[in-house]
Design an enzyme around this catalytic site. Structure first.
Site, PDB file in Angstrom:
ATOM      1  CB  SER A  80       0.867  -9.950   2.945  1.00  0.00           C
ATOM      2  OG  SER A  80       0.881  -8.825   3.713  1.00  0.00           O
ATOM      3  CG  HIS A 115      -3.255 -11.610   2.234  1.00  0.00           C
ATOM      4  ND1 HIS A 115      -4.252 -11.193   2.725  1.00  0.00           N
ATOM      5  CD2 HIS A 115      -1.498 -11.482   2.087  1.00  0.00           C
ATOM      6  CE1 HIS A 115      -3.902 -10.168   3.163  1.00  0.00           C
ATOM      7  NE2 HIS A 115      -2.350  -9.885   2.953  1.00  0.00           N
TER       8      HIS A 115
END
Length: 332
Positions: free
Chosen positions: A188, A240
């Site tokens: 991610s 993230h």
């Protein structure tokens, strides 16, 4: 990372010496803006290879996990038992249809204690290639295909590969600083890096686009939605954010295009040709982004290997990864 919409780049192929307008599309299918730009169209092979590598790695994880032999039975039976040693852990233990946390830790998951106290810095990289389950893997690989192939076609495998890898490492560093009592895996951070690079690419190449506001609004909404998902429990939003910030800065450095008309000026009279290949603000963005990236990675790595806890430096930052509600609580 959840499945992303994207600014889908025109995929028509062309010869190296051919020039024509390219059309950009939003995720919904409607045209957002046109751009006339003469550029090489690369063949995307790195992104498909990354997808294959992640799938192959997941099969290795499940083979090593060997649920029928290694699970203790306290959480229930293995799922899809006809797969044999590739069957999944009980859903009460892993609802994403994947291996046990101990298997992920054994194979290179991000784990603060092992990085800091056992000199296993390689986990900052290996965790990018591990996934917690089939659902996790599919979401990330679909996102990678939608985002990565378009970028690789436009900028080539070297630059996109650097953005992907360095963003993944940046996400791992920030995650390690703030999440120190659990493991983390997944691509991610690297994928958010590609999203960040798309945003900075739009900003640094601003003069060659039309309908700029529509393109910027669409991309910002996509990024905001995906970051908002990260405030749910059991989602590592620090990876993230770290990946996004790394990719955002790398986009200013690696994804710079010549200013509009530069490549076509060989057909113009000498007195009308552009004097500079890049604009002044592109040079400014490049310098500032390079400095910030180097400082950010240096400070992050120093803090990490000194064993510092980012939550002690920022008392409210834990809300960036999980916001407690009446339905769930947040633990580090």
């Amino acid at each position: 990372m959840m499945g992303n919409g994207d600014l889908e780049r025109g995929t028509a192929t062309k010869n190296r010496n051919q020039s024509y307008p390219q059309t950009y599309y939003a995720a919904g299918g409607g045209r957002v803006y046109d751009m006339e730009y003469s550029d090489s169209q690369w063949t995307s092979w790195l992104v498909p290879m990354i997808v294959v590598a992640n799938v192959a790695m997941f099969l290795v994880i499940m083979f090593v996990n060997n649920c029928p032999k290694n699970h203790d039975g306290l959480q229930g039976d293995c799922v899809v038992k006809f797969l044999g040693r590739l069957s999944f852990q009980p859903l009460r233990e892993n609802p994403l249809f994947g291996p046990s946390s101990s298997t992920l830790e054994k194979l290179g998951a991000l784990e603060w204690n092992k990085i800091v106290h056992q000199n296993q810095a390689w986990r900052l990289i290996t965790c990018i290639w591990l996934h917690a389950g089939v659902i996790h893997l599919l979401a990330n690989m679909l996102s990678l295909v939608f985002i990565g192939i378009r970028l690789e076609q436009q900028f080539g495998f070297i630059r996109v590969g650097l953005v992907y890898l360095l963003s993944g490492i940046g996400g791992s560093i920030l995650s390690s600083l703030f999440i120190q009592r659990s493991i983390s895996v997944g691509a991610s951070g690297a994928l958010f890096g590609l999203l960040g690079a798309m945003l900075s690419e739009l900003l640094t190449n601003w003069t060659i686009y039309t309908n700029k506001a529509a393109a910027l609004f669409t991309l910002v909404i996509i990024i905001a939605i995906n970051l908002a998902v990260g405030i749910l429990p059991h989602v590592d939003n620090f990876a993230h954010i770290g990946g996004f910030l790394s990719g955002f800065l790398l986009g200013f450095i690696l994804l710079v295009r010549p200013q509009f008309g530069w490549l076509e000026q060989r057909n113009r009279p000498a007195e009308t040709r552009l004097k500079s290949k890049y604009t002044v603000y592109q040079y400014v963005f490049w310098i500032v982004a390079t400095i910030l990236l180097m400082v950010g990675f240096t400070v992050g790595l120093v803090m990490l290997f000194k064993g510092e806890n980012g939550n002690h430096k920022c008392s409210w930052c834990h809300y960036l990864s999980c916001v407690p509600t009446s339905r769930w609580s947040c633990n580090n």
